[in-house]
Design an enzyme around this catalytic site. Structure first.
Site, mmCIF file in Angstrom:
data_model
loop_
_atom_site.group_PDB
_atom_site.id
_atom_site.type_symbol
_atom_site.label_atom_id
_atom_site.label_comp_id
_atom_site.label_asym_id
_atom_site.label_seq_id
_atom_site.Cartn_x
_atom_site.Cartn_y
_atom_site.Cartn_z
ATOM 1 N N HIS A 60 0.852 -1.214 0.000
ATOM 2 C CA HIS A 60 0.000 0.000 0.000
ATOM 3 C C HIS A 60 0.876 1.248 0.000
ATOM 4 C CE1 HIS A 60 -3.086 2.897 1.431
ATOM 5 N NE2 HIS A 60 -3.923 2.059 0.840
ATOM 6 N N PHE A 61 1.428 1.645 -0.989
ATOM 7 C CA PHE A 61 1.452 1.183 -2.383
ATOM 8 C C PHE A 61 2.909 1.028 -2.785
ATOM 9 C CE2 PHE A 61 -2.559 3.494 -2.064
ATOM 10 C CZ PHE A 61 -3.431 2.580 -2.594
#
Length: 153
Positions: A60-61
């Site tokens: 993420h991410f």
């Protein structure tokens, strides 16, 4: 920790082991590292140190890691419940979300110390209304008003 040794009308702190007596979540979903001060029934303040080793950052991410908003809310909720589960007779009780009103203001990144401050607005018949803020580098990252229940089980 023996509760009768603590003056419950004054604030006290909880380390990472002690806070687990009052909070049902465990790693990797325990989103608090330390409680600097809890005043039962009134407020709780503490923090979470975030490193690149957190389980959520790699996905993420990729290339732009940041803390998911749902986990920001979870950290606020966990700290707020500490303010209630430290009241006599509620130690270690399960809690459940009823609702939340959120505002996300900035990303929380690896290396940040997330300071979490929560306050009880009301506590009646097993329903907790409260608010909280998560602060990094002196700036509010997210804030929420929450309603949480502590069911009689």
């Amino acid at each position: 920790m023996i509760m009768k040794e603590k003056n419950m009308s004054k604030g006290f702190s909880l380390n990472s082991v002690e806070l687990q007596e009052y909070q049902q979540n465990r790693y990797p979903y325990l989103m608090i590292d330390y409680v600097d001060e809890v005043i039962p029934g009134i407020s709780a303040k503490g923090f979470k140190n975030l490193t690149m080793n957190e389980w959520f950052f790699p996905s993420h991410f990729p290339g732009e890691p940041n803390m998911p908003g749902a986990l920001m809310l979870e950290s606020l909720a966990q700290m707020l419940t500490i303010a209630i589960t430290t009241l006599p007779g509620l130690k270690g009780k399960t809690t459940r979300f009823l609702s939340a009103n959120l505002k996300f203001k900035k990303q929380i990144l690896p290396g940040d110390k997330m300071v979490i401050e929560t306050e009880v607005i009301s506590w009646k018949r097993g329903i907790l209304k409260g608010k909280g803020v998560a602060i990094t580098n002196g700036t509010i990252a997210t804030e929420a008003e929450m309603i949480i229940t502590v069911p009689d089980e």
